[in-house]
Design a protein around this motif. Structure first.
Motif, short mmCIF file in Angstrom:
data_model
loop_
_atom_site.label_atom_id
_atom_site.label_comp_id
_atom_site.label_asym_id
_atom_site.label_seq_id
_atom_site.Cartn_x
_atom_site.Cartn_y
_atom_site.Cartn_z
N LEU A 128 -0.63 -13.21 -0.97
CA LEU A 128 -0.48 -12.73 -2.35
C LEU A 128 0.44 -11.51 -2.38
CD1 LEU A 128 -4.11 -13.36 -3.73
CD2 LEU A 128 -2.10 -14.86 -3.85
N PHE A 129 -0.08 -10.34 -2.79
CA PHE A 129 0.79 -9.17 -2.99
C PHE A 129 0.91 -8.28 -1.76
CE2 PHE A 129 -0.99 -10.14 -7.24
CZ PHE A 129 0.19 -10.32 -7.94
N GLN A 130 0.32 -8.71 -0.65
CA GLN A 130 0.19 -7.84 0.51
C GLN A 130 1.52 -7.22 0.97
OE1 GLN A 130 -1.07 -9.65 4.36
NE2 GLN A 130 -2.74 -8.17 4.27
N ASN A 131 2.58 -8.01 0.99
CA ASN A 131 3.87 -7.51 1.49
C ASN A 131 4.90 -7.32 0.38
OD1 ASN A 131 2.93 -7.53 4.18
ND2 ASN A 131 3.42 -9.70 4.37
N ILE A 132 4.42 -7.12 -0.83
CA ILE A 132 5.30 -6.95 -1.99
C ILE A 132 5.39 -5.47 -2.36
CG2 ILE A 132 5.64 -7.52 -4.43
CD1 ILE A 132 6.04 -9.86 -2.50
N ASP A 133 6.61 -4.96 -2.55
CA ASP A 133 6.78 -3.56 -2.94
C ASP A 133 7.76 -3.43 -4.11
OD1 ASP A 133 9.13 -4.21 -1.68
OD2 ASP A 133 8.98 -2.70 -0.10
N LEU A 134 7.89 -4.51 -4.90
CA LEU A 134 8.75 -4.50 -6.07
C LEU A 134 7.92 -4.73 -7.32
CD1 LEU A 134 11.53 -6.88 -4.65
CD2 LEU A 134 11.68 -4.38 -4.83
N THR A 135 8.54 -4.55 -8.48
CA THR A 135 7.89 -4.92 -9.74
C THR A 135 8.71 -6.01 -10.42
OG1 THR A 135 9.03 -3.16 -10.97
CG2 THR A 135 6.83 -2.65 -10.08
N PHE A 136 8.06 -6.75 -11.32
CA PHE A 136 8.66 -7.97 -11.86
C PHE A 136 8.44 -8.06 -13.37
CE2 PHE A 136 7.41 -8.53 -7.50
CZ PHE A 136 8.54 -9.09 -6.91
N ASP A 137 9.31 -8.83 -13.99
CA ASP A 137 9.15 -9.13 -15.41
C ASP A 137 8.15 -10.27 -15.62
OD1 ASP A 137 11.25 -7.31 -16.39
OD2 ASP A 137 12.58 -8.66 -15.28
N ILE A 138 8.09 -11.16 -14.63
CA ILE A 138 7.19 -12.31 -14.70
C ILE A 138 6.59 -12.57 -13.32
CG2 ILE A 138 7.01 -14.80 -15.11
CD1 ILE A 138 9.36 -14.54 -17.03
N ILE A 139 5.27 -12.76 -13.29
CA ILE A 139 4.60 -13.26 -12.10
C ILE A 139 4.00 -14.60 -12.46
CG2 ILE A 139 2.70 -12.91 -10.47
CD1 ILE A 139 3.15 -9.89 -10.76
N VAL A 140 4.31 -15.61 -11.66
CA VAL A 140 3.87 -16.97 -11.93
C VAL A 140 3.14 -17.51 -10.71
CG1 VAL A 140 6.10 -17.90 -11.21
CG2 VAL A 140 4.63 -19.27 -12.68
N SER A 141 2.14 -18.35 -10.93
CA SER A 141 1.43 -18.91 -9.78
C SER A 141 0.68 -20.19 -10.16
CB SER A 141 0.43 -17.90 -9.21
OG SER A 141 -0.19 -18.42 -8.04
N ASN A 142 0.72 -21.13 -9.24
CA ASN A 142 -0.18 -22.28 -9.26
C ASN A 142 -1.03 -22.14 -8.00
OD1 ASN A 142 -1.48 -24.74 -9.46
ND2 ASN A 142 0.26 -25.92 -8.67
N PRO A 143 -2.10 -21.34 -8.07
CA PRO A 143 -2.89 -21.04 -6.87
C PRO A 143 -3.88 -22.15 -6.56
CG PRO A 143 -3.87 -19.96 -8.75
CD PRO A 143 -2.63 -20.66 -9.27
N PRO A 144 -4.49 -22.13 -5.39
CA PRO A 144 -5.58 -23.08 -5.11
C PRO A 144 -6.70 -22.86 -6.12
CG PRO A 144 -4.88 -21.94 -3.10
CD PRO A 144 -4.24 -21.23 -4.25
N TYR A 145 -7.19 -23.95 -6.73
CA TYR A 145 -8.23 -23.74 -7.76
C TYR A 145 -9.34 -24.79 -7.75
CZ TYR A 145 -5.20 -26.88 -10.62
OH TYR A 145 -4.41 -27.91 -11.10
N ILE A 146 -9.42 -25.59 -6.68
CA ILE A 146 -10.50 -26.56 -6.57
C ILE A 146 -11.73 -25.88 -5.95
CG2 ILE A 146 -11.20 -28.80 -5.65
CD1 ILE A 146 -8.84 -28.93 -7.58
N LYS A 147 -12.91 -26.12 -6.52
CA LYS A 147 -14.14 -25.59 -5.92
C LYS A 147 -14.29 -26.14 -4.51
CE LYS A 147 -16.68 -25.30 -10.30
NZ LYS A 147 -17.83 -25.81 -11.07
N SER A 148 -14.73 -25.30 -3.58
CA SER A 148 -14.87 -25.74 -2.19
C SER A 148 -15.73 -27.00 -2.07
CB SER A 148 -15.50 -24.62 -1.35
OG SER A 148 -14.68 -23.46 -1.35
N SER A 149 -16.80 -27.04 -2.86
CA SER A 149 -17.73 -28.18 -2.80
C SER A 149 -17.14 -29.45 -3.40
CB SER A 149 -19.03 -27.83 -3.53
OG SER A 149 -18.78 -27.50 -4.89
N ASP A 150 -16.04 -29.32 -4.15
CA ASP A 150 -15.43 -30.49 -4.79
C ASP A 150 -14.29 -31.11 -3.97
OD1 ASP A 150 -17.14 -30.25 -6.90
OD2 ASP A 150 -15.67 -29.37 -8.29
#
Length: 280
Positions: A170-192
């Protein structure tokens, strides 16, 4: 054996194993093996299939019978009218995600030289599409997987875009700022995860598993994103079909964002949530 007979054998095998879209998949793979367009199979259906091509074709059909995604067999997937390399190390881009890309493009119509960050980039489909269609935008993308970034970098070079990729949790190695942050992150429940179709289970778990309630990555992104957004910058998220209310609550809870809205995909499922960072 003719092309038509070859197709019939493959289609019957796929149907017997209840593989979805057997005719379409059988045609796609045979066209791939023969290095021809799908239309060629119709106009040349009486042409003889060489034994080496038949054997190669059936080996691919066997992979389908083992529930391997057809995109892994073909090695590519179309997204935003662009052809992306994919393999077992990245999530296969879905048409649903085009809703997210199109919304970011629309937002950027009111910006000059937007600076964009794509989190959990995988194949690079989102970042590269944005770079391709927003040629004045500066696009950065992160992923924690070196193997995913290898695929994304290939696509970046192949499609002649200028995305800058960063290995980062994620942001761990980021040191800039942005106009837009976009993401399609993992979103399935572990049990599913085990309830997903068998071909989807062949995709990387790291790109699917969103934790116990499917919201683990949203919490992290929402709670950190405002630090990396310019005033009134946008946070743009893809969500699961049933996650709209939960994600909006997470956003509201921070008190850091406003103008929260969502949009649906082509199947009328809630698909994206957008918000803006409050001005400073």
């Amino acid at each position: 054996m003719t092309i038509n007979e070859t197709l019939s054998i493959a289609i019957n095998k796929l149907k017997e194993s209840n593989i979805a879209e057997p005719i379409s998949k059988a045609r796609l793979i045979l066209a791939f093996v023969l290095c021809k367009q799908k239309e060629y199979l119709i106009t040349h259906d009486k042409e003889i299939t060489l034994k080496k091509d038949f054997d190669k074709y059936m080996s691919y059909i066997d992979r389908l019978l083992e529930n391997e995604p057809i995109q892994h067999i073909l090695g590519c997937q179309e997204f935003m009218k662009l052809n992306f390399k994919v393999n077992k190390n990245v999530l296969i881009p879905r048409q649903d995600t085009e809703v997210l890309v199109e919304e970011v493009i629309m937002i950027c119509s009111n910006m000059e030289n937007a600076k964009i960050l794509d989190l959990c980039t995988g194949s690079g489909a989102i970042a590269i599409s944005l770079s391709k269609y927003l040629n004045k935008a500066k696009v950065y993308a992160t992923d924690i997987s070196d193997k995913a970034l290898e695929v994304a970098s290939f696509n970046n070079e192949n499609l002649k875009t200028g995305v800058q990729f960063i290995n980062s949790n994620l942001f761990q190695n980021i040191d800039l700022t942005f106009d837009i942050i976009v993401s399609n992150p993992p979103y399935i429940k572990s049990s599913d995860i085990m309830l997903l179709s068998k071909d989807v289970q062949k995709e990387p778990i790291i790109a699917l598993d969103g934790g116990e309630d499917g919201l683990e990555f949203y919490r992290k992104i929402i709670n950190e994103a405002y630090k990396f957004l310019n005033p009134k910058g946008y946070l743009c998220l893809e969500i699961g079909y049933d996650q709209k209310e939960a994600v909006i609550k997470l956003i509201e809870k921070t008190g850091k964002y406003f103008n929260i809205y969502s949009k649906k995909d082509l199947e009328n499922n809630d698909r994206i949530v957008i918000c803006k960072k409050r001005g400073e």
